[in-house]
Every structure is written in C-alpha cells, then in structure tokens.
Enzyme design. Structure first.
Site, PDB file in Angstrom:
ATOM      1  N   HIS A 136       0.866  -1.185   0.000  1.00  0.00           N
ATOM      2  CA  HIS A 136       0.000   0.000   0.000  1.00  0.00           C
ATOM      3  C   HIS A 136       0.902   1.234   0.000  1.00  0.00           C
ATOM      4  O   HIS A 136       2.019   1.186   0.529  1.00  0.00           O
ATOM      5  CB  HIS A 136      -0.847  -0.038   1.283  1.00  0.00           C
ATOM      6  CG  HIS A 136      -1.911   1.003   1.385  1.00  0.00           C
ATOM      7  ND1 HIS A 136      -1.652   2.290   1.798  1.00  0.00           N
ATOM      8  CD2 HIS A 136      -3.235   0.946   1.153  1.00  0.00           C
ATOM      9  CE1 HIS A 136      -2.782   2.979   1.813  1.00  0.00           C
ATOM     10  NE2 HIS A 136      -3.763   2.183   1.425  1.00  0.00           N
ATOM     11  N   ASP A 213       3.066  -4.424   8.166  1.00  0.00           N
ATOM     12  CA  ASP A 213       1.860  -3.615   7.975  1.00  0.00           C
ATOM     13  C   ASP A 213       0.673  -4.578   8.128  1.00  0.00           C
ATOM     14  O   ASP A 213       0.385  -5.374   7.232  1.00  0.00           O
ATOM     15  CB  ASP A 213       1.909  -2.971   6.582  1.00  0.00           C
ATOM     16  CG  ASP A 213       0.590  -2.305   6.197  1.00  0.00           C
ATOM     17  OD1 ASP A 213      -0.397  -2.432   6.938  1.00  0.00           O
ATOM     18  OD2 ASP A 213       0.557  -1.668   5.129  1.00  0.00           O
ATOM     19  N   LYS A 239     -10.455  -0.389  10.492  1.00  0.00           N
ATOM     20  CA  LYS A 239     -10.562  -1.646   9.733  1.00  0.00           C
ATOM     21  C   LYS A 239     -10.842  -2.838  10.650  1.00  0.00           C
ATOM     22  O   LYS A 239     -11.211  -3.909  10.174  1.00  0.00           O
ATOM     23  CB  LYS A 239      -9.292  -1.880   8.924  1.00  0.00           C
ATOM     24  CG  LYS A 239      -9.064  -0.814   7.855  1.00  0.00           C
ATOM     25  CD  LYS A 239      -7.932  -1.196   6.946  1.00  0.00           C
ATOM     26  CE  LYS A 239      -7.302  -0.011   6.266  1.00  0.00           C
ATOM     27  NZ  LYS A 239      -7.994   0.403   5.044  1.00  0.00           N
ATOM     28  N   CYS A 377      -4.850   2.550  -3.613  1.00  0.00           N
ATOM     29  CA  CYS A 377      -3.613   3.073  -3.009  1.00  0.00           C
ATOM     30  C   CYS A 377      -2.487   2.054  -3.128  1.00  0.00           C
ATOM     31  O   CYS A 377      -1.681   1.887  -2.199  1.00  0.00           O
ATOM     32  CB  CYS A 377      -3.812   3.467  -1.546  1.00  0.00           C
ATOM     33  SG  CYS A 377      -4.932   4.833  -1.346  1.00  0.00           S
TER      34      CYS A 377
HETATM   35  N1  PMP Z   1      -1.722  -0.652   4.570  1.00  0.00           N
HETATM   36  C1  PMP Z   1      -2.680  -1.386   3.980  1.00  0.00           C
HETATM   37  C2  PMP Z   1      -2.350  -2.759   3.493  1.00  0.00           C
HETATM   38  C3  PMP Z   1      -3.968  -0.864   3.852  1.00  0.00           C
HETATM   39  O1  PMP Z   1      -4.913  -1.595   3.263  1.00  0.00           O
HETATM   40  C4  PMP Z   1      -4.244   0.431   4.326  1.00  0.00           C
HETATM   41  C5  PMP Z   1      -5.621   1.056   4.180  1.00  0.00           C
HETATM   42  N2  PMP Z   1      -6.258   0.806   2.965  1.00  0.00           N
HETATM   43  C6  PMP Z   1      -3.211   1.137   4.940  1.00  0.00           C
HETATM   44  C7  PMP Z   1      -1.973   0.568   5.045  1.00  0.00           C
HETATM   45  C8  PMP Z   1      -3.425   2.522   5.473  1.00  0.00           C
HETATM   46  O2  PMP Z   1      -4.314   2.487   6.533  1.00  0.00           O
HETATM   47  P1  PMP Z   1      -4.906   3.861   7.128  1.00  0.00           P
HETATM   48  O3  PMP Z   1      -5.408   4.636   5.954  1.00  0.00           O
HETATM   49  O4  PMP Z   1      -5.986   3.404   8.047  1.00  0.00           O
HETATM   50  O5  PMP Z   1      -3.780   4.541   7.826  1.00  0.00           O
END
Ligand code: PMP
Length: 420
Positions: A136, A213, A239, A377
């Site tokens: 991400h 992560d 999440k 993303c």
């Molecule tokens: N890492 C991964 C694998 C994610 O799916 C996400 C959110 N889509 C994030 C990081 C970032 O999380 P947040 O926007 O809640 O900080």
C-alpha cells in the site's frame, strides 16, 4: 486452567452464527437504493458493532475528560478507559507489555512514526530498505521520504503472476545492507496472505529490523506478534470494526526506548525548560498532545468484541466465503480475477474487459452493493498486472454466501448494461 482451555476449544468448534453477528452491526440492516445493503468494502473500512457505538457514547456522555493529569472523577474514568484500551490492544496482539502499544492515528501514522524515528536515527547513505511490489502507498512513501533524507535505497521484492512474492525472490533482494524490511501481512489489492514469519526470520538473519503492515490482517487473522517474530506491527482501528482516526503501533520495548520522539508537545515530556527538555517513558514519549481518547476507547471496545467472537473462528468462516466467492466469480463470463495466490483472503479484485471499474461499481451501487473501484492506493501492483484499476469486493465475517450471490447477479447486470 484446563477448564478455560476446554471452554475455548468448545467455542472454537461452535458453528458461526452469521445472523447473530450481523445483528450486532446496525449499519448492515439498511436499504440502499431500495435493496438490502450488501457491504463489500471492508478493506477500505469496516462497519461498527453496537459495543463500539456504546463505548463512544459513554465516553462523550459520561466520562468526557482529558487523560493522565486529571484528579477529578471524569478525567480518572477517561484515563482508566484509555489505558484499558491499551491493555486490550496488548492482549489482541499477544504483546508482552502494555507499554509496547503506541496509539497513533492509524497504520499510516504508525509507519511514518517508525520511518521518522527509528529510520532517521539508524539509516545512512548506502543502507537499504526492503519492500515488496504489493505494498500500500502507506508502506512505500514513508520509506521513500526516509531514503531521500538519509541517502538509503529502497529495494523491492517482485510479485509473480499469481500475486505472490516467492521466497527466493525475497531472499535475492535482501543483503547485508538491508537495515529495514517492511511488508504487508495481507495485500489490500489482491488478498494475498504473505508468509511474514518466514520473511521476518530471513530478514533478521540478514541483520534487518522488520515492520509488518497489519492493516489488512488484524481484521481477519488471529495475530500473535511473538509468533510473527517481527519488531514492529501496525494496524488501523477503523478496519478492525473500531473508530476512524485511531490505530496502533506495536514495537519491542527495547527498540521503542532507544528511538527518538516523533512529535513534540504535551504528555511526551518528563520535564521542559528552555535549556533542556527530557522525554517521558514509553509509550507516552510517542503520544504528544491530547490523543484521540474516544477513538482509543472505541478501539478497545472493538478489540474486546473481536476477542469475544474469536478471531480463529471468524477467520475459518471467512475462508469458506473466500473459497465460495472465488469459485462463483471465476465462473462468470468476461470477469477476470487479479491475484490468484495460494494463500488468500476474501478479497476479489475484478477486471471486466471494456468496462471501467468505476462503471462496474456504479451499477453495483444501484443494486445496493458497496464495492470499491480504483487503484486501492497500491499503484505499483496495478502496474505489475497492467491495469490502471480494479473493482474490489472485500468481505468480512458478517458477510454471507447470499451476498456473494447478490454480487454475482450484480455483475450479470453489468454485463447486460454494457453488453460485454
Ligand atoms: N496498509 C494497507 C495494506 C492498507 O490496506 C491500508 C488502508 N487501505 C493502509 C496501510 C493505510 O491504513 P490507514 O489509511 O488506516 O492509515
């Protein structure tokens, strides 16, 4: 003790009562565009159980005070609830001590914190940071910023056609210069479950510190940071069925203690003078300013709720959904699934030749089906598969086979509309 174990074992073998679980989530019981909502955007954010809504309401209605320095009742209650949430996070991750839990705004801030503190203090020109091709953006850009600042280099372990990073490739990208390896536990774009314990062991053998992560694994798998063996683990409250704006960084106490502070302000100091300021002990050293008190309390309630359901049982149920969904969707003409990893969760990234993912998602929305369209993303992995975007359906333990059928029927409608 034996009794406790046998009760837990009995609970683990109980069938998953998905209707009872759904009843805990008020948002699921609504009509959207005249249809019962089918919420399949859980990788973006998950719905909230009543326990979380009640905890938020209770804080704002009864216990609303600032934490840590209050002597009055409300402040004491708020402090107790906030620190209880920290202990809940400790238990949820199987961490050794509550002081290893740092509250952040989410996964993104947790990764930025490690890059800006541990990274800035320990990386130098010529050092390497190892990522994978399916990260991400939150687990790419903080490391690129660090690389720019320090002269370190970002290396990337490539992804095969199934959407996996093979062990040989991971090892090929490791070197004695690798100072940090940072990788996602589960890919939000493909649903691939990575062998993070094995990668961590290899990275440690090369002398690197490891950040996992966990944004997509904490909601779907039982996590024990001890078993993963990593040094840092990050996840987001929203999440894991908790509030937005709150998340967790777990780090080994010895590492956190040695790291410089992240932001300066209230609560992170021991004493301040214009000549010399000293810092608070961990985890407070990393929690400058009034934190998201309600968010942490809501997150604590979410984690208690998950513990009461049992993450292993939830994961087993989701595996069933993953199998069913993969079969059902693969059988649809014209629909291509991106990411066919052998270990995967119930995330389906779809491409329909000739139909833009946003159009697919818009048609599905008319049927009350919430999915996501875009690059999620994770642009590098989209590039790897040669697509600008996909339509992604991502499930949670409150979804059902019937909802997967509704998705399949919705995709049939897309076919009729666009005649593909
Ligand atoms: N890492 C991964 C694998 C994610 O799916 C996400 C959110 N889509 C994030 C990081 C970032 O999380 P947040 O926007 O809640 O900080």
């Amino acid at each position: 003790m034996a009794e406790v174990v046998s009760i837990a074992a009995a609970a683990a073998s109980l069938p998953w009562d998905v209707d009872a679980v759904r009843a805990d989530f008020p948002a699921l019981a609504q009509l959207v565009n005249g249809h019962p909502l089918v919420y399949l955007d859980n990788a973006a954010t998950a719905q909230k159980p009543r326990a979380v809504l009640a905890a938020l309401e209770n804080y704002y209605q009864r216990d609303c005070g600032n934490i840590h320095r209050s002597v009055h009742q409300l402040g004491e209650r708020a402090t107790e609830a906030y620190e209880r949430a920290r202990r809940n996070a400790q238990a949820f991750l199987g961490a050794a001590e509550p002081r290893e839990i740092v509250f952040t705004r989410g996964t993104t801030e947790a990764i930025n914190l490690v890059a800006a503190t541990y990274g800035a203090a320990n990386l130098h020109a010529g050092d390497e940071i190892l990522l994978t091709g399916m990260e991400h953006h939150s687990n790419i850009v903080p490391w690129q910023l660090l690389a720019e600042r320090t002269g370190a280099r970002v290396k990337v372990a490539g992804v095969n056609d199934r959407g996996e990073v093979e062990m040989a490739e991971f090892e090929r990208q490791l070197s004695p210069r690798t100072k940090i390896a940072a990788f996602g536990h589960i890919s939000n774009a493909l649903g691939t479950v990575n062998p993070v314990a094995e990668w961590t062991a290899r990275a440690h053998a090369a002398g690197a510190v490891v950040l996992v992560d966990g944004a997509q694994s904490a909601p779907h798998l039982p996590i024990q940071v001890g078993a993963l063996g990593c040094d840092f683990f990050a996840f987001s409250g929203h999440k894991v069925f908790g509030p937005t704006g709150i998340g967790v960084l777990w780090g080994r106490a010895a590492l956190l203690e040695a790291m410089p502070p992240y932001q300066g302000g209230g609560d992170m100091i021991a004493s301040v003078s214009f000549e010399r300021t000293t810092y608070n002990r961990i985890p407070y050293k990393f929690e400058a300013g009034t934190p998201h008190i309600a968010g942490a309390i809501g997150l604590g309630a979410a984690l208690e709720y998950l513990q009461s359901l049992g993450m292993a049982r939830a994961a087993a149920y989701e595996q069933e959904l993953a199998r069913y969904g993969a079969e059902r969707l693969a059988a649809l003409p014209g629909v291509r699934l991106i990411g066919q990893a052998r270990e995967r969760t119930a995330v389906f990234s779809l491409v329909i030749e000739g139909v833009h993912p946003h159009d697919v998602a818009t048609v599905l929305d008319t049927e009350g089906i919430a999915v996501r369209a875009g690059h999620h993303c994770a642009q590098p992995i989209m590039d790897r598969f040669g697509v600008p975007a996909t339509t992604r359906a991502s499930l949670a333990f409150y979804n059902t086979r019937t909802e997967i059928d509704r998705l399949a029927e919705g995709l049939e409608k897309v076919r009729r509309v666009f005649q593909f």
